[in-house]
Design a protein around this motif. Sequence first.
Motif, PDB file in Angstrom:
ATOM      1  N   GLN A  76      90.647 -85.019  83.852  1.00 18.36           N
ATOM      2  CA  GLN A  76      90.636 -83.605  84.204  1.00 18.36           C
ATOM      3  C   GLN A  76      90.315 -82.743  82.989  1.00 18.36           C
ATOM      4  O   GLN A  76      89.534 -81.786  83.083  1.00 18.36           O
ATOM      5  N   ARG A  77      90.897 -83.090  81.828  1.00 21.22           N
ATOM      6  CA  ARG A  77      90.618 -82.317  80.607  1.00 21.22           C
ATOM      7  C   ARG A  77      89.136 -82.406  80.252  1.00 21.22           C
ATOM      8  O   ARG A  77      88.525 -81.410  79.848  1.00 21.22           O
ATOM      9  N   LEU A  78      88.555 -83.602  80.364  1.00 20.61           N
ATOM     10  CA  LEU A  78      87.144 -83.767  80.028  1.00 20.61           C
ATOM     11  C   LEU A  78      86.258 -82.906  80.933  1.00 20.61           C
ATOM     12  O   LEU A  78      85.300 -82.281  80.475  1.00 20.61           O
ATOM     13  N   ILE A  79      86.593 -82.870  82.217  1.00 23.78           N
ATOM     14  CA  ILE A  79      85.803 -82.075  83.161  1.00 23.78           C
ATOM     15  C   ILE A  79      85.920 -80.591  82.838  1.00 23.78           C
ATOM     16  O   ILE A  79      84.921 -79.864  82.729  1.00 23.78           O
ATOM     17  N   GLU A  80      87.140 -80.119  82.642  1.00 22.32           N
ATOM     18  CA  GLU A  80      87.377 -78.692  82.458  1.00 22.32           C
ATOM     19  C   GLU A  80      86.969 -78.198  81.082  1.00 22.32           C
ATOM     20  O   GLU A  80      86.758 -76.992  80.891  1.00 22.32           O
ATOM     21  N   ALA A  81      86.835 -79.109  80.115  1.00 22.04           N
ATOM     22  CA  ALA A  81      86.439 -78.703  78.763  1.00 22.04           C
ATOM     23  C   ALA A  81      84.945 -78.422  78.651  1.00 22.04           C
ATOM     24  O   ALA A  81      84.497 -77.797  77.681  1.00 22.04           O
ATOM     25  N   GLN A  82      84.166 -78.842  79.644  1.00 21.51           N
ATOM     26  CA  GLN A  82      82.719 -78.638  79.579  1.00 21.51           C
ATOM     27  C   GLN A  82      82.360 -77.249  80.116  1.00 21.51           C
ATOM     28  O   GLN A  82      82.972 -76.768  81.066  1.00 21.51           O
ATOM     29  N   PRO A  83      81.373 -76.627  79.516  1.00 23.35           N
ATOM     30  CA  PRO A  83      80.901 -75.360  80.090  1.00 23.35           C
ATOM     31  C   PRO A  83      80.342 -75.599  81.491  1.00 23.35           C
ATOM     32  O   PRO A  83      79.956 -76.713  81.834  1.00 23.35           O
TER      33      PRO A  83
ATOM     34  N   GLN B 206      86.810 -83.689  94.544  1.00 24.92           N
ATOM     35  CA  GLN B 206      86.667 -82.578  95.490  1.00 24.92           C
ATOM     36  C   GLN B 206      86.788 -81.234  94.777  1.00 24.92           C
ATOM     37  O   GLN B 206      86.001 -80.310  95.007  1.00 24.92           O
ATOM     38  N   ALA B 207      87.760 -81.149  93.869  1.00 27.57           N
ATOM     39  CA  ALA B 207      87.997 -79.880  93.178  1.00 27.57           C
ATOM     40  C   ALA B 207      86.846 -79.496  92.251  1.00 27.57           C
ATOM     41  O   ALA B 207      86.609 -78.303  92.022  1.00 27.57           O
ATOM     42  N   HIS B 208      86.138 -80.497  91.721  1.00 34.48           N
ATOM     43  CA  HIS B 208      85.105 -80.205  90.711  1.00 34.48           C
ATOM     44  C   HIS B 208      83.701 -80.586  91.172  1.00 34.48           C
ATOM     45  O   HIS B 208      82.800 -80.696  90.341  1.00 34.48           O
ATOM     46  N   ASP B 209      83.527 -80.772  92.484  1.00 32.45           N
ATOM     47  CA  ASP B 209      82.218 -81.068  93.058  1.00 32.45           C
ATOM     48  C   ASP B 209      81.554 -82.237  92.331  1.00 32.45           C
ATOM     49  O   ASP B 209      80.411 -82.159  91.866  1.00 32.45           O
ATOM     50  N   LEU B 210      82.272 -83.339  92.273  1.00 34.15           N
ATOM     51  CA  LEU B 210      81.848 -84.520  91.524  1.00 34.15           C
ATOM     52  C   LEU B 210      81.498 -85.638  92.499  1.00 34.15           C
ATOM     53  O   LEU B 210      82.280 -85.954  93.400  1.00 34.15           O
ATOM     54  N   ALA B 211      80.320 -86.241  92.339  1.00 27.98           N
ATOM     55  CA  ALA B 211      79.969 -87.427  93.123  1.00 27.98           C
ATOM     56  C   ALA B 211      80.522 -88.665  92.417  1.00 27.98           C
ATOM     57  O   ALA B 211      80.634 -88.702  91.186  1.00 27.98           O
ATOM     58  N   ILE B 212      80.878 -89.672  93.208  1.00 31.59           N
ATOM     59  CA  ILE B 212      81.451 -90.908  92.662  1.00 31.59           C
ATOM     60  C   ILE B 212      80.555 -92.081  93.054  1.00 31.59           C
ATOM     61  O   ILE B 212      80.157 -92.213  94.213  1.00 31.59           O
ATOM     62  N   VAL B 213      80.236 -92.928  92.073  1.00 31.13           N
ATOM     63  CA  VAL B 213      79.545 -94.182  92.346  1.00 31.13           C
ATOM     64  C   VAL B 213      80.560 -95.308  92.168  1.00 31.13           C
ATOM     65  O   VAL B 213      81.067 -95.532  91.075  1.00 31.13           O
ATOM     66  N   GLU B 214      80.865 -95.992  93.264  1.00 28.86           N
ATOM     67  CA  GLU B 214      81.841 -97.077  93.243  1.00 28.86           C
ATOM     68  C   GLU B 214      81.097 -98.406  93.177  1.00 28.86           C
ATOM     69  O   GLU B 214      80.452 -98.826  94.140  1.00 28.86           O
TER      70      GLU B 214
END
Length: 474
Positions: free
Chosen positions: A240-247, A282-290
């Motif tokens: 979460q920190r990595l996602i939110e730390a990016q512009p 969902q909160a950060h509109d992130l696609a996941i490749v499993e």
Amino acid sequence: MRLSRQADSTLTDQLAARFAERIRQRLLAPGARLPSVRECARRHEVSPTTVVAAYDQLLAQGLVEARAQRGFYVRGPVAESAPGPGRSAPAPRSPVPISATTLIRGMFQPPGAQPMPGLGTLPAEWLDQPLLASAMRKVSAQLGRTALQYGEPAGEQRLRRALASRLIEHGISASPEQIITTVGATHALDVVTRTLCKPGDTVLVDEPGWSVEYARLAALGMRVLPVPRGPDGPDLATMQRLIEAQPASARPRLYVTVSVLHNPTGASLSLQSAHKVLQLAQAHDLAIVEDDTYAHLAPSHLPRLAALDALDRTLYVSGFSKILTPSWRVGYIAAPARLVDRLIDTKLLSTLTTPSMTELALAHCLEQGLLRRHAERVQRLLDAARGRSVELAQAHGCRFAADPRGLFGWVDTGVDTERLAQVMHDDGWLIAPGALFHATHRPTNLMRINFATTQDARFWQALQRARETLQPLS
């Protein structure tokens, strides 16, 4: 593998050539320190003068540099010149792992070659050649004029129907129209990345993780953000920190992860972690490749993100080279319906189509239950091999940094495994040092082993001897 005093070339030339080959094959990374003169002389049973002369040759070739009071180091790549007027700076590139391609090259071994603990494939004797031959004969007899044409853009309909049935066992509901076949799971990952991302985009990855994936993303110009991987899944707070730390313009677009039998630790995602990963996505509109490459070696009931997510923002990737044969390059993507056409377009641009003959043979194996029975036999063999390898590892002074599960073990050797890999290479063994499984280079005393190919006591004896020649990693 040892230097020869009867060879046409001098000991100095032989030693210099050996280091030069390792540097060019990236067995030694830019910035890696060569063994000290004294250590190298002892290891190769030559005089210190011979080592100094060999290192001087490497200096003259521009492959290494000498640092005062510190030793000899592999030279890094030549820095790119600054962009001139009207030229834009290149997209940021992540560091390429020191030897991702070395592991790939190691897979191309001749029949009967000595098993290599660093590789990720099953022994040939575990595979079922009669099953493969029978399946190919069966479909050959049924081929009509379609054999003389390109296959379907999405892949053979018969195989996609069989795969849809197979996915139900994992709780994943996907219609055949949501499945696209590829030339192996690695190609599937490439198709997804090229479809959803562009050079310069940020991608989250597990760390430790698959070295080839780091190298592939770096080659595409992606910016890699490693997320620490624990026994139950990713470190969610760090993620979460990595996602939110990016512009906003640089927020991650994609998270590439292995839910089940993670490579290299063997861990599997817990249900609780899976739910939280999906909430973050969902909160950060992130696609996941499993990436479920090892699905056939694991219990079907283990949580899959694609099952919990109902293929909403998760794309599921798998293949069959780990269970049937590496030469049958068949993988597939199960994707949200809205992305299917885009993924097919990317596939067509990279391979035009996929091989119908192999896809139909695989469909036959799935439909008749042949693959299921083969996988059950391989799982029994792997369980026995894992127990044997664990006993040998512990008997020779190693411990496991993660609970031994699946195909791979994450082993603590107590010494720098990059240096250990050099010594073991001299003795004829290819190991996978832990630095390969980190997005940014770092010394580590961990290495990945393949349980199926580490049942030979000679390997562990050679490892113990090699460890005794090296100082513990502080």
